[in-house]
Enzyme design. Structure first.
Site, short mmCIF file in Angstrom:
data_model
loop_
_atom_site.label_atom_id
_atom_site.label_comp_id
_atom_site.label_asym_id
_atom_site.label_seq_id
_atom_site.Cartn_x
_atom_site.Cartn_y
_atom_site.Cartn_z
N SER A 111 -9.82 1.73 2.54
CA SER A 111 -8.96 2.51 1.68
C SER A 111 -7.88 1.70 0.97
CB SER A 111 -8.27 3.60 2.52
OG SER A 111 -7.45 3.02 3.53
N SER A 138 -10.21 -0.66 6.75
CA SER A 138 -9.59 -0.46 5.44
C SER A 138 -8.85 -1.67 4.88
CB SER A 138 -8.65 0.74 5.46
OG SER A 138 -9.38 1.94 5.55
N LYS A 169 0.84 -1.19 0.00
CA LYS A 169 0.00 0.00 0.00
C LYS A 169 0.88 1.24 0.00
CE LYS A 169 -4.00 2.03 2.46
NZ LYS A 169 -4.93 1.85 3.59
#
Length: 504
Positions: free
Chosen positions: A156, A180, A81
């Site tokens: 996210s 997330s 990420k």
């Protein structure tokens, strides 16, 4: 060799490399080929790193040729990420503010995955600064759900989940502040885990809410996620993270432990919650039957203060985000507005033009909540609610060993379908309380919904620092579903299976 990465788990890839069935370089090239073929549709990455992946693969192949023992995840492709620093890459947090920011060092969580032998294939897209549940707020491009390109992958950590679901990588790292990891894992049909707060180091991860953030892995199977958690906790407590704690370890070794006689908590109010899709409810009921058939006992529990979780989260989260993002001032690093005559103007305009709408919304909300006359009314109340929610979970675990509940109220929704921010916030209604309390949680896919044909999943929540048992229950759900449905645990979204990713 005619072998596709789509059919291999991370555990199988590592075993194949160790046994000499294929080389780490062959795996790296197969993963990069899959990205080249599929990325235009999915858009899971902000940066692909073929040089870093191939360099890491070459080191593994040299070590094996020399007869050295290989690390546990040798040759396994990994997506990271883009709020996690990796030297040699940009770390943008999907924001214009950090568009050209070069990582000065490597985050502890990333370093431990690389030390375990993973091949870094790229930095995954995300909601800007992790503010969102759909990966629509990325400043650069949206990420599409591999099961339906017109639907969101969740957020996210949507890029991380989509990369695994599309077979472009076997493992991915995400961060979870209010769901997330678990929510995008549910929408993309992969396994996603938020360990107990403090189990995985946050050093080198750009902060959103420091008391809520936790790093965790995505994989196609529970075993793969357990192996990743073993890697993330190897080396023990991180002295660079003041909240880092020692973990019990041995996660993968215990996933097939017996659950007979153990107790599974059920929250009746959740099963009747407004907005819960019938096919998601059916998945939860099916998982409960699966666990009961394996000898677990079902026990009803009550978490009386959970109604306050979303309200408390959207006070604590924005307040901490406002504090953490104050460092992006257009002076020291990041986006700098040109043509300004003084520092105040430069800072103001850099922030105004560098941040997107959701990032501005959360920072302004945080600024208001921390202002004089408001702080006492809302922030103190939110912290009191946090204490009550944490106590609710503690009391529940006096009666049960794990709690099973939905992960997301619905399957993946279409882009633009939730245009109201409040509606978007409610998509995390089943995940937020676990970040507030700090417990570990994991999402396990349970096939596709009868109505939508899209992935459905369940969520398991464990006692704090009892992540080993949490993974054991997750494996039991996965095993029971596979036996009932007659499908393997490793599933790539149908439209992407077989497109690229071949081991030559």
């Amino acid at each position: 060799m005619g072998i596709s990465l789509d059919t291999l788990t991370a555990a199988q890839i590592a075993a194949g490399v160790a046994a000499g069935k294929f080389t780490a370089t062959e795996v790296a090239r197969a993963a990069l080929s899959a990205i080249e073929t599929r990325e235009a549709d999915v858009q899971a990455f902000l940066q692909v790193t073929p040089e870093l992946a191939l360099e890491a693969a070459a080191r593994i192949d040299v070590a094996r040729a020399a007869g050295e023992s290989l690390p546990p995840l040798a040759g396994v492709p990994l997506a990271i990420k883009d709020n996690m620093n990796l030297a040699g890459t940009r770390t943008t947090c999907a924001s214009r503010v950090l568009e050209n920011y070069e990582s000065p060092y490597t985050a502890t969580c990333v370093r431990r995955m690389l030390d375990a032998g993973c091949l870094p294939v790229g930095k995954a897209n995300m909601d800007e600064f992790a503010f969102g549940s759909s990966t629509e707020s990325s400043a650069f491009h949206r990420t599409n759900n591999p099961w339906d390109l017109e639907r969101v992958p969740g957020g996210s950590s949507g890029g991380s989940a989509a990369a695994v679901a599309a077979g472009m990588t076997a493992l991915a790292l995400g961060s979870d502040t209010g769901g997330s990891i678990r929510q995008p894992a549910a929408l993309c049909g992969v396994v996603g885990m938020k360990p107990t707060y403090g189990v995985v180091s946050r050093y080198g991860v750009v902060a959103f809410g420091s008391s809520l953030d936790q790093v965790g892995p995505f994989g196609r199977t529970v075993e793969d996620v357990a192996l990743a958690l073993d890697a993330l906790t190897a080396g023990g407590r991180d002295p660079f993270d003041g909240t880092s704690q020692e973990a019990e370890g041995g996660f993968a070794a215990h996933i097939d432990d017996d659950i007979a006689g153990l107790r599974v908590g059920v929250i009746p109010a959740f099963m009747e919650a407004e907005g819960l899709a019938p096919e998601v409810k059916a998945a939860v009921e099916g998982a409960l039957r699966t666990l009961e058939a394996q000898g677990a006992k079902l026990v009803e529990v009550d978490l009386p203060h959970l109604d306050a979780a979303i309200a408390a989260y959207y006070v604590i989260g924005p307040a901490e985000a406002f504090s953490n993002l104050a460092r992006f001032d257009g002076v020291r690093y990041g986006y700098q507005e040109a043509g300004c005559t003084n520092l105040a103007e430069q800072s103001s305009k850099s922030r105004a033009h560098g941040f997107g709408a959701e990032a501005k919304r959360r920072q302004m909300l945080g600024a208001y909540l921390l202002s004089s006359g408001v702080y006492d009314k809302y922030y103190y109340a939110a912290q009191k609610a946090r204490s009550l929610i944490t106590e609710d979970y503690a009391r529940a675990y006096e009666q049960v060993d794990v709690i099973l509940m939905p992960a997301s109220p619905t399957t993946a929704f279409k882009f633009g379908e939730l245009s109201d921010p409040t509606q978007m916030y409610l998509s995390d209604m089943f995940t937020i309380s676990i970040n507030i309390a700090g417990n570990g949680g994991i999402t396990v896919p349970c096939g596709v919904g009868a109505d939508s044909g899209l992935p459905v999943a369940v969520q398991l929540v464990g006692r704090a620092f009892d992540d080993r048992r949490l993974l054991t229950f997750a494996r039991a759900v996965e095993r029971g579903h596979a036996q009932a449905a007659g499908v393997p645990g490793c599933v790539v979204a149908p439209d992407f299976a077989g497109k690229g990713g071949e081991l030559a």
